[in-house]
Each structure stands twice: as structure tokens, then as C-alpha cells.
Design an enzyme around this catalytic site. Sequence first.
Site, PDB file in Angstrom:
ATOM      1  N   TYR A 218     -13.494  37.388  85.296  1.00 62.86           N
ATOM      2  CA  TYR A 218     -14.841  37.907  85.010  1.00 62.86           C
ATOM      3  C   TYR A 218     -15.671  36.856  84.272  1.00 62.86           C
ATOM      4  O   TYR A 218     -16.836  36.608  84.605  1.00 62.86           O
ATOM      5  CB  TYR A 218     -14.731  39.180  84.178  1.00 62.86           C
ATOM      6  CG  TYR A 218     -16.069  39.817  83.859  1.00 62.86           C
ATOM      7  CD1 TYR A 218     -16.761  40.520  84.844  1.00 62.86           C
ATOM      8  CD2 TYR A 218     -16.627  39.716  82.591  1.00 62.86           C
ATOM      9  CE1 TYR A 218     -17.986  41.100  84.567  1.00 62.86           C
ATOM     10  CE2 TYR A 218     -17.850  40.291  82.309  1.00 62.86           C
ATOM     11  CZ  TYR A 218     -18.527  40.989  83.290  1.00 62.86           C
ATOM     12  OH  TYR A 218     -19.747  41.553  83.004  1.00 62.86           O
ATOM     13  N   LYS A 222     -19.325  34.995  85.435  1.00 66.46           N
ATOM     14  CA  LYS A 222     -20.543  35.086  84.628  1.00 66.46           C
ATOM     15  C   LYS A 222     -20.969  33.718  84.093  1.00 66.46           C
ATOM     16  O   LYS A 222     -22.170  33.454  83.930  1.00 66.46           O
ATOM     17  CB  LYS A 222     -20.326  36.076  83.481  1.00 66.46           C
ATOM     18  CG  LYS A 222     -20.178  37.528  83.946  1.00 66.46           C
ATOM     19  CD  LYS A 222     -21.413  37.980  84.711  1.00 66.46           C
ATOM     20  CE  LYS A 222     -21.362  39.440  85.097  1.00 66.46           C
ATOM     21  NZ  LYS A 222     -22.589  39.903  85.792  1.00 66.46           N
TER      22      LYS A 222
END
Length: 341
Positions: A218, A222
Amino acid sequence: MLDGIVNLLKAIFCQLVVVLYIGPKYLLKEHVFDRHRAPTLPKTNDQKTVLITGGSKGVGLGAVKVFLKLNCDVIIGCRNVSHAQREVEKLSGGDDNVMKRVKIFPLDLSSLESVANFAQSVRELGVNIDVLVNNAGIMKASPRTETSHGFEAHFGCNYLGHVLLTDLLYRQLLEASDKSGVCSRIVNVSSSVHTLCALMDGLQDVHLKEFYCPELAYSNSKTALLMFSQSLEHKFRTAGTNIKVISLHPGVVYTDLALQDHPRIVREFTKLIFKSADEAGETLVHAALAPELEHENLAGLYLENSLLVDIGDYCKNEKNQTKLWNETKNLLKLDEICTFI
């Protein structure tokens, strides 16, 4: 055997960084030192067309509520169109005029074909896009998975899908700025968890084939979106292109995305200490519409709680940015990004 132990220790380290450092740091900041700040909105209410991915729930839906109150036309891309339609009906309160200002199309960012089909549906509307909000994303606690194109799932959905969408809608953004005389905007929803990627140098293996844990996956996606924002903003600024690229951290937010795999007691407790989706949505609206961002130099900066802050050395590193930019073009089979050839 030894590799397995090392990878286990890496996974534990990643979890500890998120749970004991990044999470508490931002919760303390948002509750004590820098409480939620309402968005700065334009004094004039010129009708804009805003496209947002993942606008059917969570932070995206929170932003859609405000966009509609501001008389914006809204285009939503999401996986579950029927759910989005029900949510918009709730927001409209039965007002047909509000319903007419919303268009909803299916979008699965993990599929490049779905992204292309969605972009084509948007182009067929014949409208320019004043603001593109790349918001949708996944946060999986499950073992490593890949998209149909062989990309690590988070990297493919949260990052590559949004880059392709941005490229495909570049002309609509440019034409909107030409027509209005003000900058169109691309708003990329990143996260403070980019700190973890910097610590682990995670983008050396964007698909995490050598070592995988969901927190790093994740974080990588990002971080990539944040670094892409910097590269694209620099490209536009250098060329004199009238488009701003703004990235942001929406806050530590209570959403189904973040808590889908947690027990109910954990979900109920976090409601008390996390930002609401509506509050986080307001941060997106600030990035999309705040007048003071029109002429800001965004090099090395992104938004936290509607304030520009430093993104750190890892994300500002030009070698890292260039490496990611070139790898992104290769993975998406693009000769260039956001350029008419």
C-alpha cells in the site's frame, strides 16, 4: 530458511512502523496539534466539472457531497454503479436537478481495459474536465495478488490505473483550462504512509516479488502516486501547461477500506479517534478548488489537513522520480505521459 526469517522480520518491522509510529504520530497531530481544517472555497461559484474515482463511498463520497453542494457537475468512476446510484439518490433528496448533474460509469482500476473503456465513456459525454480526482484504491490484508496484467495488486490499482486514466483524459483537462482561463487540476490522493516506502526503499521492487507485506504494498502505491505528482507537475510547469498537479494525505480516516478485515470492536473504537470520511473528503475539495493553490509552486510539497508540507527526501529525489517515471511508461507501454504525439 534464512530468507524466510529475514522476510518475517521485515514484515514485523513494517507493521510496527505503521502501528507504532505513523499511525500514532498522525492521530496525535490531528487531535491535538493540527485539528481538522475546513476547505477554502472559491468566492464565485462557477460551475465546474469534477471527475472522481471511487466516489461511491468513503472519502470519495464525502468529497462528492461537497462538490454537489457547490453546484459542480460530477462524474463518478467506481466498481459498483448501482451502489453509487443509490448513494447519489440519497444525497439528492429526490431533486432531479441534482441527479442530472451526476454521471456514473463502471471503473475497475486494476484492469487497463476497464480504465480505457471508462475514459472513452467520459470522452463521449463531450465535456471538458476542470478537476480530476484520483481517489479510489485498495488496501488488502490478504497474501500477495496480481492484476490480470501481472502487476502487484496495490501498485496496479492505486497507481498504474490512475496514471493511465490521467493520460487518457489529458486533452479534456487541457481544453477545460483553455476555455476557463484558470488551471485545471489533477488531485492525487496519496498517504502519510509513504514514510514506510522511504524507510524500506520499496520502489526498488515495485511488484514486491522478493519480499511482500500488505503495508509496504500500500505504501509503495501511494508513494508512487506522490512522486508521479511531482514529476507531472514539474513537466507541466516547465512547459507552461495550465494544469496543476496536487497530491495529499487525507488524514487517518475511518473507512471500510482501512478496516474491512478488522473485528467489530476495533471498528467501533476507531470511529472515536479517526477522522470521518466527510472530513477527509473536505481535504480533497480543498485541493480541487482552493483559490490560493492556483499559483503555488508545489515542488517538494503535498497537502496534509489542507496545508502544504514537505514530502521528504526520498520522494523529492530526482533520480527516484525519473526511475519511476520511466518504469511507469514501460509498464503501461506509453511512449510519453500527458503529451500529444
